[in-house]
Write an enzyme that holds these catalytic residues in place. Sequence first.
Site, mmCIF file in Angstrom:
data_model
loop_
_atom_site.group_PDB
_atom_site.id
_atom_site.type_symbol
_atom_site.label_atom_id
_atom_site.label_comp_id
_atom_site.label_asym_id
_atom_site.label_seq_id
_atom_site.Cartn_x
_atom_site.Cartn_y
_atom_site.Cartn_z
ATOM 1 C CB SER A 123 46.061 40.846 40.743
ATOM 2 O OG SER A 123 46.493 40.294 39.529
ATOM 3 C CE LYS A 149 46.030 36.863 40.075
ATOM 4 N NZ LYS A 149 44.615 36.431 40.045
ATOM 5 C CG LEU A 150 54.566 38.265 41.494
ATOM 6 C CD1 LEU A 150 56.034 37.815 41.376
ATOM 7 C CD2 LEU A 150 54.481 39.789 41.552
ATOM 8 C CE LYS A 151 46.608 38.596 36.309
ATOM 9 N NZ LYS A 151 45.623 37.516 36.079
ATOM 10 C CG ASP A 176 46.338 34.295 37.247
ATOM 11 O OD1 ASP A 176 46.266 33.273 36.543
ATOM 12 O OD2 ASP A 176 45.400 35.129 37.342
ATOM 13 C CG ASN A 178 45.339 35.227 33.379
ATOM 14 O OD1 ASN A 178 46.076 36.015 33.961
ATOM 15 N ND2 ASN A 178 44.061 35.080 33.717
ATOM 16 C CD GLU A 201 44.438 32.924 39.570
ATOM 17 O OE1 GLU A 201 45.146 33.546 40.386
ATOM 18 O OE2 GLU A 201 43.426 33.411 39.054
ATOM 19 C CG ASP A 226 40.514 32.547 37.136
ATOM 20 O OD1 ASP A 226 39.297 32.538 36.875
ATOM 21 O OD2 ASP A 226 41.189 33.604 37.084
ATOM 22 C CE LYS A 250 38.999 36.020 38.271
ATOM 23 N NZ LYS A 250 39.759 35.912 37.004
ATOM 24 N N GLY A 278 39.096 38.579 41.068
ATOM 25 C CA GLY A 278 38.681 39.937 40.735
ATOM 26 C C GLY A 278 38.712 40.139 39.231
HETATM 27 O O1 SMG Z 1 40.340 42.676 40.078
HETATM 28 O O2 SMG Z 1 42.207 42.896 41.130
HETATM 29 C C1 SMG Z 1 41.548 42.509 40.177
HETATM 30 C C2 SMG Z 1 42.254 41.790 39.067
HETATM 31 C C3 SMG Z 1 42.636 40.432 39.483
HETATM 32 O O3 SMG Z 1 44.329 39.363 38.238
HETATM 33 C C4 SMG Z 1 43.165 39.575 38.346
HETATM 34 N N1 SMG Z 1 42.255 39.064 37.504
HETATM 35 O O4 SMG Z 1 42.817 35.963 35.900
HETATM 36 O O5 SMG Z 1 42.532 36.407 37.934
HETATM 37 C C5 SMG Z 1 42.647 36.786 36.785
HETATM 38 C C6 SMG Z 1 42.596 38.240 36.400
HETATM 39 C C7 SMG Z 1 41.646 38.435 35.294
HETATM 40 C C8 SMG Z 1 41.294 39.837 35.042
HETATM 41 S S1 SMG Z 1 42.057 40.477 33.699
HETATM 42 C C9 SMG Z 1 41.093 41.822 33.399
HETATM 43 MG MG MG Z 2 43.235 34.312 37.222
#
Ligand code: SMG
Ligand code: MG
Length: 364
Positions: A123, A149-151, A176, A178, A201, A226, A250, A278
């Site tokens: 990520s 995966k790109l935020k 993703d 969020n 996502e 998610d 998760k 994660g």
């Molecule tokens: O554990 O590699 C990891 C992070 C993966 O992007 C990741 N997690 O929304 O999926 C998600 C984010 C939430 C974690 S932010 C701390």
């Molecule tokens: Mg996510």
Amino acid sequence: MSLVAPFETSFGIQTERDILLLKATTSAGEGWGECVAGEEPTYSSEYVDGAQHVLVHHLLPRLFESGSLVAEDVARILRPVHGHQMAKAAIEMAVLDAQLRSSGESFGKYLGAVMSEVDCGVSVGIHRTIPELLQTVGGYLDQGYRRIKLKIKPGWDVEPVRAVRERFGDVPLQVDANTAYSVSDAEHLAELDAFDLLLIEQPLPEEEVLAHAELARVVRTRICLDESIISAQAAADAIQLGACQVINIKPGRVGGYLEARRIHDVCASHGVPVWMGGMLETGLGRAGNVAMAALPNFTLPGDTSASDRYYHRDITEPFVLREGRLAVPAGPGLGVTVDLEFLDQITHSVETVRRERRAARAAG
Ligand code: SMG
Ligand code: MG
């Protein structure tokens, strides 16, 4: 624990994790749990100090009152407390680890793993500039990660995706958000359809399940949920509503590995693929996540990256990427050993909660 690099998402920048670990001392032996709640309630309403409070004052007392128990009882015993899935998950994980370490069975075997290693993705946070992003992505691809995966967030979406596609060709790619968008952004998000992404996502707020179904009628790219999926029931409902075509699992978000396995099963029965999310876990959480990611319906690479993606030094033996995969631990329980000396060096505080002895209670 400091992260090796800052991790920026649509809800903020993280440079470290304040990690709450739970060590269960039971009649069967010891087990470890990791609480994945962040320092601030920004990914979800849970946060680590709140998790510690609810554990000490509401969850552990209920657990102790119930007398003898096995991991499979934990969720039912804690059900009177609403929410707090991450805190509950940490307890169940520790009790399950103790139980399995004592019976000699691995998490993977217990959960139903069918693979001895799992495909790993990584990520990638929001970067200041596109050249910096390309450098980070290139570094991860050189290490062998099998999916990027790109935020994304409004103002950082189509252009970074286009740049990564142009530079790195047909690498498996997903995004993703969020919860950073609203359904009125549907036409804009549909611009991502041009880049053949694996999935988008959690584009919309977690409670807007129906709006995700509406979005799915405008955007061709698969929607993955998610934050919205807090239970197997929520997963079944979202699937039936057409709100998602993929689910990110998760264990912390859903109250533990047992509910996570139920989500895996619900999705499998509906033909909906899942992948392991994660929460920047240490080697403890990673061990459980990698074990679960070896179940049959985990058909997409997870956010199960190697220890060195997160920390210079892990609190267990490090998870090392080999050909883009991590090995599923095969030893009893989580199958990893906590480096107690290192853990002691980085521990700020320890709180011990004991089961009251009946005699002591009678004595007042
Ligand atoms: O554990 O590699 C990891 C992070 C993966 O992007 C990741 N997690 O929304 O999926 C998600 C984010 C939430 C974690 S932010 C701390
Ligand atoms: Mg996510």
